[in-house]
Write a protein that holds these residues in place. Structure first.
Motif, PDB file in Angstrom:
ATOM      1  N   VAL A   1       0.826  -1.217   0.000  1.00  0.00           N
ATOM      2  CA  VAL A   1       0.000   0.000   0.000  1.00  0.00           C
ATOM      3  C   VAL A   1       0.855   1.260   0.000  1.00  0.00           C
ATOM      4  N   ASN A   2       1.870   1.292   0.863  1.00  0.00           N
ATOM      5  CA  ASN A   2       2.635   2.528   1.052  1.00  0.00           C
ATOM      6  C   ASN A   2       3.608   2.825  -0.074  1.00  0.00           C
ATOM      7  N   THR A   3       4.025   1.794  -0.805  1.00  0.00           N
ATOM      8  CA  THR A   3       4.996   2.031  -1.882  1.00  0.00           C
ATOM      9  C   THR A   3       4.538   1.478  -3.220  1.00  0.00           C
ATOM     10  N   GLN A   4       4.313   0.170  -3.279  1.00  0.00           N
ATOM     11  CA  GLN A   4       4.044  -0.446  -4.580  1.00  0.00           C
ATOM     12  C   GLN A   4       2.762   0.079  -5.213  1.00  0.00           C
ATOM     13  N   ALA A   5       1.747   0.342  -4.411  1.00  0.00           N
ATOM     14  CA  ALA A   5       0.507   0.889  -4.956  1.00  0.00           C
ATOM     15  C   ALA A   5       0.696   2.331  -5.415  1.00  0.00           C
ATOM     16  N   VAL A   6       1.527   3.086  -4.704  1.00  0.00           N
ATOM     17  CA  VAL A   6       1.835   4.459  -5.126  1.00  0.00           C
ATOM     18  C   VAL A   6       2.449   4.441  -6.519  1.00  0.00           C
ATOM     19  N   ILE A   7       3.409   3.550  -6.719  1.00  0.00           N
ATOM     20  CA  ILE A   7       4.076   3.461  -8.016  1.00  0.00           C
ATOM     21  C   ILE A   7       3.111   2.969  -9.095  1.00  0.00           C
ATOM     22  N   ALA A   8       2.371   1.900  -8.784  1.00  0.00           N
ATOM     23  CA  ALA A   8       1.460   1.315  -9.776  1.00  0.00           C
ATOM     24  C   ALA A   8       0.366   2.296 -10.185  1.00  0.00           C
ATOM     25  N   LEU A   9      -0.203   3.004  -9.213  1.00  0.00           N
ATOM     26  CA  LEU A   9      -1.277   3.949  -9.531  1.00  0.00           C
ATOM     27  C   LEU A   9      -0.741   5.138 -10.313  1.00  0.00           C
ATOM     28  N   THR A  10       0.410   5.634  -9.917  1.00  0.00           N
ATOM     29  CA  THR A  10       0.996   6.767 -10.645  1.00  0.00           C
ATOM     30  C   THR A  10       1.266   6.398 -12.092  1.00  0.00           C
ATOM     31  N   GLU A  11       1.845   5.227 -12.305  1.00  0.00           N
ATOM     32  CA  GLU A  11       2.135   4.797 -13.678  1.00  0.00           C
ATOM     33  C   GLU A  11       0.835   4.585 -14.468  1.00  0.00           C
ATOM     34  N   HIS A  12      -0.189   4.062 -13.800  1.00  0.00           N
ATOM     35  CA  HIS A  12      -1.472   3.830 -14.459  1.00  0.00           C
ATOM     36  C   HIS A  12      -2.124   5.133 -14.903  1.00  0.00           C
TER      37      HIS A  12
ATOM     38  N   GLY B   1      13.410   9.005   6.649  1.00  0.00           N
ATOM     39  CA  GLY B   1      14.540   9.919   6.534  1.00  0.00           C
ATOM     40  C   GLY B   1      15.899   9.265   6.425  1.00  0.00           C
ATOM     41  N   ARG B   2      15.999   7.974   6.745  1.00  0.00           N
ATOM     42  CA  ARG B   2      17.295   7.293   6.671  1.00  0.00           C
ATOM     43  C   ARG B   2      17.493   6.564   5.334  1.00  0.00           C
ATOM     44  N   TRP B   3      16.873   7.061   4.292  1.00  0.00           N
ATOM     45  CA  TRP B   3      16.937   6.383   3.007  1.00  0.00           C
ATOM     46  C   TRP B   3      18.359   6.316   2.452  1.00  0.00           C
ATOM     47  N   ARG B   4      19.168   7.296   2.766  1.00  0.00           N
ATOM     48  CA  ARG B   4      20.560   7.256   2.268  1.00  0.00           C
ATOM     49  C   ARG B   4      21.315   6.085   2.883  1.00  0.00           C
ATOM     50  N   SER B   5      21.164   5.904   4.184  1.00  0.00           N
ATOM     51  CA  SER B   5      21.862   4.812   4.867  1.00  0.00           C
ATOM     52  C   SER B   5      21.346   3.448   4.421  1.00  0.00           C
ATOM     53  N   ASN B   6      20.084   3.385   4.050  1.00  0.00           N
ATOM     54  CA  ASN B   6      19.448   2.110   3.685  1.00  0.00           C
ATOM     55  C   ASN B   6      19.239   1.973   2.178  1.00  0.00           C
TER      56      ASN B   6
ATOM     57  N   ALA C   1       9.289  -2.400   8.007  1.00  0.00           N
ATOM     58  CA  ALA C   1       8.446  -2.375   6.808  1.00  0.00           C
ATOM     59  C   ALA C   1       7.928  -0.969   6.554  1.00  0.00           C
ATOM     60  N   TYR C   2       7.481  -0.309   7.619  1.00  0.00           N
ATOM     61  CA  TYR C   2       6.967   1.058   7.455  1.00  0.00           C
ATOM     62  C   TYR C   2       8.083   2.006   7.034  1.00  0.00           C
ATOM     63  N   ASP C   3       9.204   1.960   7.761  1.00  0.00           N
ATOM     64  CA  ASP C   3      10.321   2.840   7.419  1.00  0.00           C
ATOM     65  C   ASP C   3      10.760   2.624   5.971  1.00  0.00           C
ATOM     66  N   LEU C   4      10.921   1.362   5.593  1.00  0.00           N
ATOM     67  CA  LEU C   4      11.356   1.033   4.236  1.00  0.00           C
ATOM     68  C   LEU C   4      10.362   1.523   3.197  1.00  0.00           C
ATOM     69  N   SER C   5       9.076   1.379   3.485  1.00  0.00           N
ATOM     70  CA  SER C   5       8.059   1.806   2.524  1.00  0.00           C
ATOM     71  C   SER C   5       8.152   3.301   2.232  1.00  0.00           C
ATOM     72  N   LYS C   6       8.469   4.080   3.261  1.00  0.00           N
ATOM     73  CA  LYS C   6       8.565   5.526   3.080  1.00  0.00           C
ATOM     74  C   LYS C   6       9.911   5.932   2.487  1.00  0.00           C
ATOM     75  N   GLU C   7      10.971   5.220   2.846  1.00  0.00           N
ATOM     76  CA  GLU C   7      12.267   5.457   2.201  1.00  0.00           C
ATOM     77  C   GLU C   7      12.143   5.221   0.702  1.00  0.00           C
TER      78      GLU C   7
ATOM     79  N   VAL D   1      12.913   7.685  -2.554  1.00  0.00           N
ATOM     80  CA  VAL D   1      13.908   7.322  -3.566  1.00  0.00           C
ATOM     81  C   VAL D   1      13.263   7.182  -4.944  1.00  0.00           C
ATOM     82  N   TRP D   2      12.082   6.569  -5.006  1.00  0.00           N
ATOM     83  CA  TRP D   2      11.421   6.421  -6.301  1.00  0.00           C
ATOM     84  C   TRP D   2      11.118   7.789  -6.909  1.00  0.00           C
ATOM     85  N   GLY D   3      10.697   8.722  -6.074  1.00  0.00           N
ATOM     86  CA  GLY D   3      10.449  10.077  -6.577  1.00  0.00           C
ATOM     87  C   GLY D   3      11.711  10.705  -7.139  1.00  0.00           C
ATOM     88  N   LEU D   4      12.807  10.592  -6.405  1.00  0.00           N
ATOM     89  CA  LEU D   4      14.081  11.157  -6.876  1.00  0.00           C
ATOM     90  C   LEU D   4      14.497  10.549  -8.207  1.00  0.00           C
TER      91      LEU D   4
END
Length: 259
Positions: A88-99, A119-124, A154-160, A164-167
């Motif tokens: 929901v937090n990541t894959q659906a965002v990508i799929a819906l945006t592309e759709h 916020g720790r997306w750089r480290s991860n 899972a939550y942290d990763l979904s938001k990281e 990153v996908w936006g960038l």
């Protein structure tokens, strides 16, 4: 009065999404809400959808001439929901945006709900890349087991991953005449705040102590409203941390040896 625009908003039935819906309608815009729950008469149109079902997203009813897409739907960290959180937090965002991408008008905006937790997306970054490389057909449970991911991770990763996908898509969307940004709140007083306080524990309570209070949904929605508007025409590829100064305090404390 500003020109009426068409906003597509996920998660518009509650929390920050509902606050954004109210602001968009107050500005006189037409709003289509995609949500499992009925947003009521506040929305001009409701498309009922379970965004955890990635295969259903390409089957959603056509939505024409979109001026802004706001991906505000999301799940908090809850035990046993690791795979659903990632969907929901990541894959659906990508799929819906592309759709919906072919229906976004030049000059349009994509606003994704991230989080201070991302916020720790750089480290991860390496793990984020592995997650983003998963195909919708792949079993996320296998990835979760291999990476030893618990609900909080899972939550942290979904938001990281949202950040990153936006960038990674700034240049592609620029060539389509579109902007993409993320909004990263800290604790916000929504119906799911207790889930975050329970899951994050001292990490969450310390954040609220540093900011003095939780944010209000309307305070986050105002940032979404700006990023979705033509007034933000030179803002793209940004992750806006609307967190009451939490990030600033933590980063300064690290630099000065306070943490």
């Amino acid at each position: 009065m500003a020109e009426q625009r068409h906003i597509v908003l996920t998660g518009g039935a509650s929390g920050i999404g509902a606050a954004a819906l109210a602001l968009f309608k107050a500005d006189g815009h037409r709003v289509t809400v995609i949500d499992r729950n009925d947003p009521g008469s506040a929305a001009d149109r409701w498309i009922s959808a379970d965004l955890s079902d990635l295969w259903s997203i390409p089957m959603l009813e056509p939505v024409s001439r979109i001026d802004a897409l706001v991906n505000a739907a999301g799940l908090p960290p809850r035990p046993g929901l690791e795979a659903t959180i990632l969907r929901v937090n990541t894959q659906a965002v990508i799929a819906l945006t592309e759709h919906l991408l072919p229906h976004l008008t030049p000059g349009g905006s994509i606003v994704n709900m991230a989080s201070k937790a991302g916020g720790r997306w750089r480290s991860n970054f390496a793990q984020v890349q592995r997650f983003l490389a998963l195909r919708p057909s792949e079993d996320p449970e296998a990835f979760i087991r291999a990476e030893a991911i618990d609900p909080v991770r899972a939550y942290d990763l979904s938001k990281e991953a949202v950040i990153v996908w936006g960038l990674s898509n700034v240049a592609r969307f620029r060539d389509l005449g579109l902007r993409i940004n993320a909004v990263s709140p800290a604790a916000v007083a929504t119906p799911i705040l207790d889930d975050f306080m329970t899951a994050f524990g001292e990490r969450a309570s310390r954040g609220v102590d540093l900011t003095g209070r939780a944010g209000q949904p309307d305070e986050i929605a105002q940032v979404i409203r700006f990023l979705a508007s033509p007034e933000a025409s030179w803002v793209t590829g940004c992750n806006i941390e609307c967190d009451g100064g939490l990030t600033a305090q933590i980063e300064y404390a690290v630099l000065t040896g306070g943490v």
